[in-house]
Design a protein around this motif. Structure first.
Motif, short mmCIF file in Angstrom:
data_model
loop_
_atom_site.label_atom_id
_atom_site.label_comp_id
_atom_site.label_asym_id
_atom_site.label_seq_id
_atom_site.Cartn_x
_atom_site.Cartn_y
_atom_site.Cartn_z
N GLU A 224 36.63 50.06 38.96
CA GLU A 224 37.93 49.85 38.31
C GLU A 224 38.36 48.40 38.52
OE1 GLU A 224 42.29 51.97 37.84
OE2 GLU A 224 40.86 52.75 39.31
N VAL A 225 38.75 47.75 37.43
CA VAL A 225 39.16 46.35 37.45
C VAL A 225 40.65 46.28 37.12
CG1 VAL A 225 38.83 44.09 36.39
CG2 VAL A 225 36.86 45.60 36.73
N ASP A 226 41.42 45.61 37.97
CA ASP A 226 42.85 45.40 37.71
C ASP A 226 42.97 44.30 36.66
OD1 ASP A 226 45.54 44.49 37.72
OD2 ASP A 226 45.79 45.22 39.77
N ALA A 227 43.38 44.68 35.47
CA ALA A 227 43.44 43.73 34.35
C ALA A 227 44.41 42.59 34.61
CB ALA A 227 43.81 44.46 33.06
N GLU A 228 45.48 42.86 35.36
CA GLU A 228 46.48 41.82 35.63
C GLU A 228 45.95 40.77 36.60
OE1 GLU A 228 50.69 44.05 35.30
OE2 GLU A 228 49.28 44.93 36.75
N GLU A 229 45.06 41.18 37.49
CA GLU A 229 44.49 40.25 38.46
C GLU A 229 43.27 39.50 37.93
OE1 GLU A 229 43.65 42.20 42.13
OE2 GLU A 229 45.73 42.75 42.48
N ARG A 230 42.65 40.03 36.90
CA ARG A 230 41.40 39.45 36.39
C ARG A 230 41.56 38.99 34.94
NH1 ARG A 230 37.05 41.07 39.43
NH2 ARG A 230 36.16 39.21 38.48
N LEU A 231 42.61 38.20 34.68
CA LEU A 231 42.94 37.79 33.31
C LEU A 231 41.82 37.01 32.63
CD1 LEU A 231 46.72 36.88 33.58
CD2 LEU A 231 45.67 38.84 32.44
N GLU A 232 41.09 36.20 33.37
CA GLU A 232 40.00 35.44 32.75
C GLU A 232 38.93 36.38 32.20
OE1 GLU A 232 36.50 32.57 34.29
OE2 GLU A 232 38.53 31.95 34.86
N GLY B 195 32.69 44.93 42.27
CA GLY B 195 32.18 46.22 42.72
C GLY B 195 30.70 46.32 42.44
N ALA B 196 30.07 47.28 43.09
CA ALA B 196 28.62 47.47 42.95
C ALA B 196 28.26 48.08 41.60
CB ALA B 196 28.11 48.35 44.07
N LEU B 197 27.18 47.56 41.01
CA LEU B 197 26.65 48.15 39.79
C LEU B 197 25.78 49.34 40.15
CD1 LEU B 197 25.52 44.97 37.81
CD2 LEU B 197 27.59 46.31 37.49
N GLY B 198 25.77 50.34 39.29
CA GLY B 198 24.91 51.50 39.50
C GLY B 198 23.48 51.16 39.16
N ALA B 199 22.56 51.84 39.80
CA ALA B 199 21.13 51.61 39.55
C ALA B 199 20.77 51.96 38.11
CB ALA B 199 20.29 52.42 40.53
N ARG B 200 21.41 53.00 37.56
CA ARG B 200 21.11 53.44 36.20
C ARG B 200 22.17 53.01 35.19
NH1 ARG B 200 19.98 59.56 36.33
NH2 ARG B 200 19.04 59.13 34.30
N ALA B 201 23.45 53.05 35.61
CA ALA B 201 24.54 52.69 34.71
C ALA B 201 25.82 52.49 35.52
CB ALA B 201 24.77 53.80 33.67
N THR B 202 26.78 51.80 34.90
CA THR B 202 28.08 51.57 35.53
C THR B 202 29.18 51.83 34.52
OG1 THR B 202 27.08 49.84 36.89
CG2 THR B 202 29.48 49.89 36.81
N LEU B 203 30.19 52.56 34.95
CA LEU B 203 31.38 52.80 34.14
C LEU B 203 32.46 51.85 34.63
CD1 LEU B 203 31.27 56.70 34.35
CD2 LEU B 203 30.48 55.27 32.45
N VAL B 204 32.84 50.90 33.80
CA VAL B 204 33.83 49.89 34.17
C VAL B 204 35.14 50.24 33.47
CG1 VAL B 204 34.43 47.44 34.13
CG2 VAL B 204 32.04 48.14 34.39
N GLN B 205 36.20 50.33 34.26
CA GLN B 205 37.52 50.67 33.74
C GLN B 205 38.48 49.53 33.99
OE1 GLN B 205 39.20 54.17 35.52
NE2 GLN B 205 41.26 53.73 34.77
N PHE B 206 39.09 49.02 32.93
CA PHE B 206 40.16 48.02 33.04
C PHE B 206 41.48 48.77 33.03
CE2 PHE B 206 36.68 45.42 31.75
CZ PHE B 206 36.90 44.21 32.40
N SER B 207 42.28 48.58 34.08
CA SER B 207 43.54 49.30 34.25
C SER B 207 44.66 48.34 34.61
CB SER B 207 43.41 50.31 35.39
OG SER B 207 42.41 51.24 35.13
#
Length: 110
Positions: free
Chosen positions: A59-67, A19-31
């Motif tokens: 939002e990052v799907d933790a099950e799909e992005r195990l690495e 996903g795109a990073l914000g210009a000032r900040a990014t809120l990343v959620q592992f779900s």
């Protein structure tokens, strides 16, 4: 939200997050799909990202992005990372955050 890295040692890219990073900040959620608090966390982070210019929610799907989960030592969902404008992790929290805590954590990223 607590600091989990020293001097922003961990940096994440748009390619890693999907996903795109914000210009000032990014809120990343592992779900995960079965995580009930993840739904409430999604609402909080989306709301805060909508209130602050230059802030994105990914939002990052933790099950799909195990690495990535293993590399970042994500132990439970939801886990939230706050990235600065350069993609460096400046804050980290596990569990459902309160809106006020997310806004305060953004203060360290912006």
């Amino acid at each position: 939200m607590r600091v989990s890295t020293e001097d922003g040692a961990v940096r994440l890219s748009e390619a890693e997050l999907g996903g795109a990073l914000g210009a000032r900040a990014t809120l990343v959620q592992f779900s995960t799909a079965f995580c009930q608090p993840c739904r409430a966390t999604r609402r909080v982070l989306s709301e805060v990202a909508g209130m602050v210019d230059g802030v994105e929610h990914v939002e990052v799907d933790a099950e799909e992005r195990l690495e990535l989960v293993r590399r970042l030592e994500v132990r439970r969902t939801p886990t939230v990372l706050v990235l600065d404008g350069d993609g460096r992790v400046v804050r980290r929290a596990a569990g459902q955050p309160r809106t006020v805590d997310v806004i305060a954590a953004l203060g360290h990223a912006i």
